[in-house]
Design an enzyme around this catalytic site. Structure first.
Site: not given
Ligand code: G6P
Length: 608
Positions: A2, A27, A74, A100-101, A481, A485, A488, A504, A603
């Site tokens: 948010c 956000r 969100w 937000n929260g 990673e 990617k 997501e 395994h 994000k």
């Molecule tokens: C969310 C984002 C990710 C990020 C993670 C941690 O899930 O979509 O891209 O890696 O948060 O965020 P930070 O700001 O703590 O790196």
């Protein structure tokens, strides 16, 4: 999670709020809304959908006012719908707020308020705040907000406007980021500096527990006992252009392509090649202190957690310190051990991730010194840590983290070099590493030249239902990673696995429909990874090998080979991850996905 914004000044607030909401959309983007105060009282427009849809709505049904608030959501409590979209109102409609929260005691408070006759129209936790303020005693809006907040548990970044107190925004912060943008005869409140940057570079970061009263004449900050507080005005260093797409179709691609510069910025002024070490003044750690560190705990979430696992390899190898890497969300609820000599490192792009912040606080409470590796200057983690390393990667807007990851790796390498040299790493080795770190931006630029090859592969694998990513040692977190990617942003199910561990379980999944991406640059486990690739090939799996130049032809095992420049093994994740970022990006584009705003994600995850 948010984004909230508020504006008070002499201009029409609505276009300012809408532009700011576009900048905060990373956000959360399932619903959006604005409310303004004008001669007719509080007027609101909101809907389920993006800020662009809200703009259309406002075009069809205009509203004006020089004091207003806005929100991009969100969803946590209640599905994304027009009703649940913020701003929310009290029973009279004379008050509107954005939040937000999470209000954790919302159910209890709501039941009590309903018994007292309040009518709730949404399923949100936020609406309880509006009704609490409606009932709260006090001569001013701020007095009522303070009284209402005393009755809630949970987290909030909050902005409230009310007919009874025109020309005023009351903002409050506990656990969710909030700042005031200080302009010329106009003020903004926002979750993030991005939102105020088009209007001012001067910001006041609010602390937890702060209540701010903002009018066209100025702002005042109070604590929860209504005592006036002094807060410094900071300058935001980011340029407005860095927030624009330029000629790129998506922020994710822009940020992938920016990596030569972002890695360079992380390294700038910090390498001391002659002394074979790094200069990291912000750490506030003397060499003597480094020598006394007995164990290191890294706390992080998501991509930052993957960076942490790479960090474990480099720190253990260069500095000889045992490192554990913890999911912040798990660590914060474990009983922290009070072990002397523990150094805790919180890694976070945003510096606002709720779980990482709480893990940092738990570590501090257990007596640990805490270091932050953070991108966003002035963020809560950066401010609460005892010292740290800023990434200086510039704003990262795409929800899928890319350039922040490579900068986190560069920062961790600097940190490991610094620790290592303070703990007996020979000068020769330090120099070799420092020299190669200096070459990294060029190596990253050369790696990006793989893009046309990766695009061809993306065409071929865009319809795969699953994908497996394998790597060993320092390459395993790169596999994780790469898989993250892909899943997501393209919604293809993908898993990262240690290459040998595949036997395994995941090996059962391998057939001719399963692309298997093997991260295999030149290092000491390379021959072992080739054996693992043979195992995949024997079962019909289709291998994409990410390997290094000069590593020999892998045609006998791999269907495709992507070659990154050769480099020291400890640096290779910064290069090998790039083709994986590009692969995920091009597959997602090919599948018609919304790359910068993948479904259900946000994000900055400011709820736990
Ligand atoms: C969310 C984002 C990710 C990020 C993670 C941690 O899930 O979509 O891209 O890696 O948060 O965020 P930070 O700001 O703590 O790196």
């Amino acid at each position: 999670m948010c984004g909230i914004v508020g504006y008070v000044g002499s201009r029409d607030a609505v276009p300012v709020l809408l532009d700011a909401l576009s900048g905060l959309e990373y956000r959360g983007y399932d619903s959006a809304g604005v409310a303004v105060l004008n001669g007719r009282g509080v007027e609101t427009r909101k809907l389920a959908g993006r800020v662009a849809a809200l703009r259309d709505l406002v075009r069809r049904a205009p509203l004006h006012g020089s004091c207003g608030i806005g929100h991009t959501r969100w969803a946590t409590h209640g599905a994304p719908s027009e009703r649940n979209a913020h701003p929310h109102a009290d029973c009279t409609g004379a008050l509107a707020l954005v939040h937000n929260g999470i209000i954790e005691n919302a159910d209890l408070v709501r039941a009590r308020l309903e018994r007292a006759g309040h009518r709730f129209v949404t399923e949100t936790d936020t609406e309880t705040l509006a009704h609490l303020i409606e009932d709260a005693p006090g001569a001013t809006l701020e007095a009522r907000v303070i009284a209402a907040l005393a009755r809630v548990e949970g987290t909030y970044g909050l902005a409230v406007i009310a007919e009874a107190d025109p020309g005023k925004i009351v903002a409050a912060r506990r656990g969710s980021p909030l700042l005031i943008g200080v302009g010329q005869g106009e003020y903004l409140v926002a979750s993030d500096a991005n939102a105020v940057l088009p209007h001012t570079r001067s910001v006041v970061y609010l602390d937890d527990g702060d209540i701010a009263v903002v009018t066209q004449q100025g702002y005042r900050v109070f604590d929860s006992d209504a005592r006036l507080q002094q807060r410094a005005v900071d300058d935001v260093a980011w340029d407005l252009e860095t927030l624009a797409l330029g000629h790129y179709p998506h922020f994710m691609l822009k940020e992938i392509c920016e990596q030569p510069q972002s890695v360079q910025s992380t390294l700038r002024g910090r390498l001391l090649p002659a002394q074979g070490t790094a200069r990291l003044d912000g750490l506030n750690l003397s060499p003597a202190r480094c020598a006394r560190v007995q164990r290191l705990v890294i706390v992080a979430c998501g991509t930052s957690w993957h960076a942490g696992i790479v960090g474990r390899h480099v720190i253990e190898e260069l500095a000889g310190i045992p490192v554990s890497v913890e999911y912040a969300s798990e660590y914060r609820y474990r009983k922290p051990l009070r072990l002397p000599g523990t150094l805790t490192v919180a890694i976070s792009q945003s510096g606002e991730t709720a779980d990482t912040l709480e893990a940092l606080r738990a570590a501090k409470a257990a007596g640990s010194t805490v270091i932050g590796i953070v991108n966003v200057v002035g963020s809560t983690i950066a401010r609460e840590a005892d010292g740290g390393i800023y990434l200086h990667a510039g704003p990262e807007i795409g929800v899928a983290s890319t350039k922040a990851f490579t900068s986190q790796l560069a920062a961790l390498l600097l940190f490991a070099l610094f620790l290592g040299r303070a703990r007996g790493l020979p000068l020769r080795e330090g120099r070799r590493l420092a020299e190669q770190l200096g070459e990294l931006p060029d190596l990253v630029a050369r790696t990006l030249e793989l893009e046309p090859e990766v695009r061809v592969l993306a065409e071929r694998y865009a319809d795969a239902p699953n994908a497996l990513y394998l790597g060993r040692g320092i390459n395993f977190p790169v596999a994780l990673e790469g898989a993250l990617k892909l899943k997501e942003i393209s919604y293809i199910h993908a898993e990262g696995y240690p290459a040998a561990e595949m036997k395994h379980g995941p090996i059962a999944l391998i057939d001719e429909n399963m692309p298997v991406v093997c991260v295999a640059p030149k290092d000491e486990v390379y021959p072992k990874v080739i054996s693992n690739m043979q195992e995949v090939k024997a079962r019909g799996g289709r291998i994409i090998a990410v390997t290094s130049e000069g590593n020999g032809d892998l045609r006998h095992v791999a269907e495709h080979q992507l070659r990154v420049p050769a480099c020291l093994p400890l640096l290779s994740p910064i290069l090998t991850v790039i083709p994986l970022q590009l692969l995920a990006y091009h597959i997602a584009v090919r599948r018609g996905c919304d790359v910068d705003r993948p479904r259900n994600l946000a994000k900055s995850v400011t709820v736990e």
